[in-house]
Design an enzyme around this catalytic site. Structure first.
Site, PDB file in Angstrom:
ATOM      1  N   GLU A 429      74.792  21.343 -62.891  1.00 57.27           N
ATOM      2  CA  GLU A 429      75.622  21.772 -61.766  1.00 57.27           C
ATOM      3  C   GLU A 429      74.910  22.891 -61.007  1.00 57.27           C
ATOM      4  OE1 GLU A 429      79.269  23.536 -63.134  1.00 57.27           O
ATOM      5  OE2 GLU A 429      79.807  24.288 -61.154  1.00 57.27           O
ATOM      6  N   ASP A 502      79.003  24.628 -65.615  1.00 61.32           N
ATOM      7  CA  ASP A 502      79.481  25.972 -65.940  1.00 61.32           C
ATOM      8  C   ASP A 502      80.720  25.908 -66.821  1.00 61.32           C
ATOM      9  OD1 ASP A 502      77.538  27.204 -64.530  1.00 61.32           O
ATOM     10  OD2 ASP A 502      78.724  27.463 -62.691  1.00 61.32           O
ATOM     11  N   ASP A 504      83.522  27.118 -66.531  1.00 59.28           N
ATOM     12  CA  ASP A 504      84.711  27.572 -65.800  1.00 59.28           C
ATOM     13  C   ASP A 504      85.466  26.364 -65.254  1.00 59.28           C
ATOM     14  OD1 ASP A 504      83.157  26.657 -63.752  1.00 59.28           O
ATOM     15  OD2 ASP A 504      82.781  28.617 -62.848  1.00 59.28           O
ATOM     16  N   ASP A 506      85.768  25.067 -62.260  1.00 58.95           N
ATOM     17  CA  ASP A 506      84.965  24.188 -61.403  1.00 58.95           C
ATOM     18  C   ASP A 506      84.024  23.326 -62.235  1.00 58.95           C
ATOM     19  OD1 ASP A 506      86.013  24.774 -59.022  1.00 58.95           O
ATOM     20  OD2 ASP A 506      84.319  25.979 -58.266  1.00 58.95           O
TER      21      ASP A 506
END
Ligand code: 0RA
Length: 653
Positions: A429, A502, A504, A506
């Site tokens: 990503e 990541d 998180d 997203d």
């Protein structure tokens, strides 16, 4: 030599039992797949399968599964009860034989549809062998009998304990898995309940109750009068159906066949097939029989009723399955399971049986329901038109070499080794993390493909749109094995495809989008176990010159404890804590924050990294998860995320 029926013959039998149990304890994976959480849960399935067999024989309609406070599990049914009389050959009770001898389950009773292959059907003796202790209570002929085992061995003969009450009948088995065998003993309510729900859909006469006594007594009861029709409804909770489910039931070649299906406004094909309640993720003859009959019957119907437009393209099998959700369940007396995971039915007589039943009954249904017939043909015609458009788009793209491996995407940093067995690709990503990964990797065998932003949600787009998306095009050409119907996993340029996003919200969304794409268009990569999820650390702990990495809060606190620093002590913040103790704790916000060396050390070096392999435990559940996460309806998605927050965070479908 011992003569039949003598005491030493009995001893010889004893030795055989010993050998059998020992073999199971020595190589548990051979019998239950593995000794991780999956194998552990398999124990419950195995015991429940015996009760289901009893139900299929028409003697049982209630099964209760309880996860007890002490971590043991009880499976109780209201069947005939395992026989307790002395087995003439074995010189011991039938109950003891069933509990201690491999594959003895069906010996007394030529039960027609017992499972004999795949991971199931190894027999309840395997559960006994792998349990620290196991207790059986049988209610039979007005009496209650009891026998207890330790690591598979009987502690005593079966004993009559008391008179049975009128309402008591059946078998009750309680077992505690052996901690010396299993890596974990933690039964998960959701895992158990998911399988019980599936079994209840597949066997509509049964009521299955599951209860977790450990915390709060969570419980669920599954009983679906509508059987497969309700299963399809459940699968399509977030899709818009075009008509009410079509239900087909029949018996051919001694094979009971049950199918429910409906078309939705969606574009993907979702067919789930079962043989003797086992999810045949690799398909097989029952599935191909269904497909053949569906294509032929709908084609004939459309032709005879002049529903096809003049001069238009022919409809193919794929067109007849666009937006189709179906569940196929057959019972086969002697199933032959083939394929990599032994989940592909090989019996050729089953193909013709399913083909005949579907052919006849579907034709009748269409005659009686012309408006549904018309809707289905319209839907399939639009699918054919889109396919034609997609072919043109693909040809155009191919001419530009966009999907061709000859023209690998510009941002791919390929590896130098070309043997797929020995190389891997990281799909990363973001460009900045991609940059670190490119510098940190071992370029001999590790390729890096950075993705910019979010990829398209393939759940909401037809194939021609999907092929216009740059990120998706890059993935297709980097992997080099085609897409959808043309996909050939043996052409994949890498042995491992590792998704690195990541830690998180997203990142988890992007990972789900990627998994959805792979699930819908390159499913064989998942079944072949080639898809992995990278596990970058969440925390870095620095003490003096030494660095430590933690993958979650728990690990962080363990490291701090080892370093004699308490994570959350004294009511002080981490900030204060680290300053006092000379320890520096930092939380990574994204992959981009790690420098190339750190990324290599923690996440990419095969010697030190952990990667999660993506598996499809139950294709139906995976489908449900993707559909819920990616579909149109907002409410089910919100509910799902609230209920399964931990599941989504650690998506292992
Ligand atoms: C062997 C023979 C019969 C039933 C069973 C086993 C049996 C096993 C299990 C395991 C869990 N629940 C079960 N219920 C039944 C046939 C008994 C007869 O002929 O009466």
């Amino acid at each position: 030599m011992a003569k039949k029926g003598t005491k030493s013959d009995y001893n010889a039998k004893n030795i055989n039992v010993l050998k059998g149990l020992e073999a199971v304890r020595k190589r548990p994976a051979m019998y239950i797949g593995d000794v991780s959480a999956r194998g552990l849960h398999h124990l419950i399935n195995e015991v429940v399968d015996n009760s289901i067999d009893e139900a299929l024989a028409g003697h049982c309609d209630k099964i209760n599964v309880t996860i007890n406070k002490d971590g043991s599990v009880t499976v109780q049914d209201n069947g005939r009860g395992i026989p307790v009389d002395i087995h003439p050959d074995e010189k011991r009770s039938a109950l003891e034989v069933v509990m201690t001898m491999l594959h003895a389950g069906g010996k007394f009773d030529k039960n027609t549809y017992k499972v004999s292959g795949g991971l199931h059907g190894v027999g309840v003796s395997v559960v006994n062998a792998l349990s620290d202790w196991l207790k059986v209570e049988v209610s039979r002929g007005g009496k209650i009998y009891f026998q207890e085992f330790k690591k598979g061995f009987p502690l005593s003969k079966v004993k009559e304990t008391r008179k049975a009450k009128k309402t008591e009948k059946g078998t009750k088995i309680t077992f505690y898995p052996d901690p010396d065998i299993f890596k974990t003993l933690d039964f998960k309510f959701d895992t158990v309940s998911e399988r019980m729900r599936e079994l209840a859909y597949l066997n509509k006469t049964i009521t299955i109750k599951i209860k977790d006594e450990r915390n709060g007594g969570e419980e669920e009861t599954f009983h679906f009068k509508g059987g497969l029709i309700e299963f399809v409804k459940y699968l399509d909770e977030t899709r818009q159906p075009l008509h009410k489910s079509i239900y087909i039931e029949g018996m051919k070649e001694n094979t009971p066949i049950e199918i429910a299906f409906q078309y939705t406004t969606h574009y993907t094909e979702n067919i789930f097939s079962y043989v003797n309640n086992i999810n045949t993720t690799e398909g097989g003859t029952h599935l191909s029989g269904f497909k053949t009959a569906l294509t032929r019957t709908l084609n004939n119907y459309a032709y005879r009723n002049k529903l096809l437009k003049e001069g238009k393209i022919n409809l193919t099998g794929d067109d007849f399955r666009e937006g189709l959700t179906a569940v196929i369940s057959v019972k086969v007396a002697e199933p032959q399971f083939e394929g990599q995971t032994k989940t592909k039915l090989g019996n050729s007589e089953t193909k013709s049986a399913v083909e005949m039943v579907v052919g006849e009954k579907l034709a009748d249904y269409l005659e009686e329901n012309p408006s549904v017939g018309k809707k289905i043909i319209e839907k399939c015609t639009r699918a054919a038109e889109a396919r034609e458009a997609a072919r043109k788009a693909r040809d155009l793209a191919r001419r530009k070499n966009a999907l061709d491996t000859l023209n690998l995407p510009g941002k791919l940093a390929d590896c130098s080794i070309t043997d797929p067995e020995h190389c891997e690709i990281y799909i990363v990503e973001g460009d900045s993390a991609g940059g670190s990964a490119k510098q940190g990797r071992d370029r001999k065998f590790q390729a890096i493909l950075p993705l910019k932003g979010k990829i398209l949600n393939v759940e909401k787009a037809r194939i021609n749109k999907i092929l216009e998306n740059n990120e998706i095009k890059a993935i297709i050409s980097a992997i080099g094995a085609g897409i959808g119907g043309d996909f050939n996993k043996d052409k994949a340029r890498y042995g491992k495809i590792i998704l690195m996003t990541d830690a998180d919200v997203d990142g988890s969304h992007i990972r789900t989008l990627l998994l959805t794409f792979l699930y819908r268009y390159m499913k064989d990569l998942i079944t072949a176990g080639k898809i992995y999820i990278a596990q970058p650390p969440l925390y870095k702990i620095k003490k003096g010159k030494e660095d430590f990495y933690a993958f979650d809060e728990k690990e962080r606190d363990e490291i701090l404890k080892r370093l004699k620093v308490n994570g959350k002590n004294n009511g002080k913040s981490e900030e204060e804590d680290k300053n006092i103790k000379g320890v520096n704790i930092s939380r990574y916000k994204g992959l981009g924050e790690m420098n190339p060396e750190q990324l290599w050390e923690t996440t990419m070096n095969p010697e030190t990294r952990t990667v999660l392999q993506v598996t499809i435990e139950s294709a139906a559940t995976a489908d449900k998860i993707f559909e819920t996460l990616m579909g149109d309806e907002v409410e089910p998605r919100r509910e799902f995320i609230e209920k399964n927050a931990k599941y989504v965070k650690n998506l292992d479908i």
